[in-house]
Design an enzyme around this catalytic site. Structure first.
Site, PDB file in Angstrom:
ATOM      1  N   GLY A  10      24.247  33.651  42.591  1.00 51.05           N
ATOM      2  CA  GLY A  10      24.743  32.441  41.933  1.00 51.05           C
ATOM      3  C   GLY A  10      24.348  32.428  40.462  1.00 51.05           C
ATOM      4  N   ARG A  78      25.304  46.100  52.190  1.00 54.31           N
ATOM      5  CA  ARG A  78      25.966  45.318  53.259  1.00 54.31           C
ATOM      6  C   ARG A  78      27.343  44.913  52.766  1.00 54.31           C
ATOM      7  NH1 ARG A  78      21.538  40.893  54.600  1.00 54.31           N
ATOM      8  NH2 ARG A  78      23.368  39.876  55.436  1.00 54.31           N
ATOM      9  N   ASP A 115      16.495  36.251  44.716  1.00 57.81           N
ATOM     10  CA  ASP A 115      15.855  37.061  45.751  1.00 57.81           C
ATOM     11  C   ASP A 115      16.801  38.113  46.335  1.00 57.81           C
ATOM     12  OD1 ASP A 115      13.535  37.601  47.414  1.00 57.81           O
ATOM     13  OD2 ASP A 115      14.806  36.893  49.058  1.00 57.81           O
ATOM     14  N   GLY A 116      18.065  37.728  46.576  1.00 54.56           N
ATOM     15  CA  GLY A 116      19.018  38.676  47.148  1.00 54.56           C
ATOM     16  C   GLY A 116      19.268  39.851  46.216  1.00 54.56           C
ATOM     17  N   THR A 137      17.024  32.086  39.147  1.00 51.79           N
ATOM     18  CA  THR A 137      17.546  31.162  40.157  1.00 51.79           C
ATOM     19  C   THR A 137      17.159  29.746  39.781  1.00 51.79           C
ATOM     20  OG1 THR A 137      17.357  30.311  42.422  1.00 51.79           O
ATOM     21  CG2 THR A 137      15.546  31.653  41.668  1.00 51.79           C
ATOM     22  N   ASP A 139      16.815  27.599  41.913  1.00 50.01           N
ATOM     23  CA  ASP A 139      15.960  27.125  43.014  1.00 50.01           C
ATOM     24  C   ASP A 139      14.473  27.387  42.759  1.00 50.01           C
ATOM     25  OD1 ASP A 139      18.296  26.444  44.240  1.00 50.01           O
ATOM     26  OD2 ASP A 139      18.127  27.846  45.907  1.00 50.01           O
ATOM     27  N   ASP A 141      12.678  29.929  43.510  1.00 50.51           N
ATOM     28  CA  ASP A 141      11.981  30.392  44.720  1.00 50.51           C
ATOM     29  C   ASP A 141      11.684  31.894  44.709  1.00 50.51           C
ATOM     30  OD1 ASP A 141      14.570  31.246  44.971  1.00 50.51           O
ATOM     31  OD2 ASP A 141      14.897  30.437  46.977  1.00 50.51           O
ATOM     32  N   ARG A 183      17.668  25.744  48.702  1.00 47.87           N
ATOM     33  CA  ARG A 183      17.932  26.209  50.076  1.00 47.87           C
ATOM     34  C   ARG A 183      16.680  26.159  50.937  1.00 47.87           C
ATOM     35  NH1 ARG A 183      22.594  28.905  50.617  1.00 47.87           N
ATOM     36  NH2 ARG A 183      21.909  29.743  52.591  1.00 47.87           N
TER      37      ARG A 183
END
Ligand code: F6P
Length: 359
Positions: A10, A78, A115-116, A137, A139, A141, A183
């Site tokens: 994001g 992935r 993080d991702g 981020t 967030d 986090d 999140r």
């Protein structure tokens, strides 16, 4: 030296400032930079490499978003592939990515992400790519850094929004419930909620019970304060309950959270009989011009990433460890979200101010 830059996940205010600092710092050393468009998609799909020099990064420090574009569905480990029956499976295409990186003749990768994206950066480093991460981020986090860039701007936006809710809540004698991003970590809700003097703050780290929430609203009513402001992080969940999802995880992506604010609002209305409204601040928190703090942090991170490359410190992430920017191993960072410490002084400050936390 030829440095590739990617922005993944994001977006967050400050991405462009990081890009500018990397490009200008590299340029000072006579090095060249290349932006990969749309996360890693530009490299995987071969249509998105942007040479970046001082001209390309002029006047972007104050701009939100990212001039490179981003995606939260571009994990090369992935990769989502549609099957003929309509289902989607994930395949590992990281070897192709490594081959494309090498074919481009690049010497280093600066991966700017949460993080991702930092997890992808870490896996690519383990596959031999010389990688440095930069924590992004709203967030806040990401482990290993006191702040990621984007957080301060998101908190400022949320604080401003909650300030605005106060007057309408008071005029109409209503309960206003505002759902903010976050999140797994309630940093945005906690910081903006305290700063904007919310009456209730619900964060993922403290599963909530509706009774103390409603008790706080009734207590205020009894004192003649016939309005209340309730701040809810999107990842907050009731004791013994689950997070509220808009959509289950799709291949290559993550669960979409949302809706807990509306549920809390409905429950408050039913239990207290008070007129209640809810709103979701949503992606407004990711937009806009970065605050001065975020601009400076982003520029410091970008310059530090280039110094890390100069020193051969790959497999690391730039971190805000006041008073300095330092480098921490990516291995110590990924997969360990930095949550709000429930026994920390900021949570205690909320309690000391009489803010209900739902426990
Ligand atoms: O990670 C940042 C974040 O803003 C989360 O708080 C939120 O759940 C997510 O991004 C939403 O992302 P998108 O709508 O872009 O998938």
């Amino acid at each position: 030296m030829r440095i590739a830059i990617t922005t993944g996940g994001g977006d967050a205010p400050g991405l462009n400032a990081v890009i500018r600092a990397v490009v200008l710092s590299a340029n000072q050393r006579g090095w060249r930079c290349f932006g990969i468009r749309r996360g890693f998609l530009g490299l995987m799909e071969g249509d998105g490499i942007l040479p970046l020099g001082p001209d390309q990064v002029r006047g972007i420090t104050h701009q939100g978003g990212t001039i490179l574009g981003t995606t939260n569905r571009g994990n090369p480990f992935r990769w989502p592939v549609a099957r003929p029956d309509g289902t989607v499976e994930e395949v590992d295409r990281s070897d192709e990515l490594v081959a494309a990186f090498r074919a481009s003749g690049w010497d280093a990768l600066v991966s700017i992400g949460g993080d991702g994206s930092l997890g992808i950066a870490h896996d690519l480093w383990r596959k031999g790519l010389p990688t440095v991460g930069v924590p992004k981020t709203i967030d806040n986090d990401v482990a290993g850094t006191l702040f990621s860039f984007g957080f301060d701007t998101a908190v400022a936006t949320a604080t401003d929004a909650i300030d605005k809710l106060h007057s309408t809540a008071e005029s109409h004698e209503r309960v206003m419930v505002v759902e903010l991003m976050g999140r797994d970590a309630g940093w945005i809700a906690l910081h903006s909620g305290i700063a904007a003097t919310a009456d209730v703050i619900l964060i993922p780290e403290i599963p909530f019970d509706l009774e103390p929430v409603c008790a706080k609203i009734r207590e205020r009513d009894a004192k003649g304060r016939r309005f209340s402001i309730v701040v809810v992080a999107e990842g907050a969940r009731p004791k013994g309950g689950a997070q509220v999802l808009v959509e289950r995880r799709q291949a290559g992506g993550a669960d979409r959270l949302g809706g807990v604010g509306a549920r809390v609002a409905q429950a408050i209305a039913e239990r207290t009989g008070r007129e209640t409204r809810s709103l979701v601040l949503g992606h407004l928190q990711r937009g806009g011009s970065p605050t001065t703090f975020d601009r400076l942090l982003s520029l410091r991170f970008g310059a530090a990433a280039v110094r890390a490359i100069a020193d051969g410190r790959f497999g690391t992430m730039t971190a805000f460890t006041p008073p300095t920017i330092s480098l921490v191993p990516l291995a110590e960072v990924v997969g360990r979200p930095r949550l709000v410490p429930v026994d920390g002084d900021t949570v205690q400050t909320a309690r000391d101010l009489g803010i209900a936390l739902g426990d």
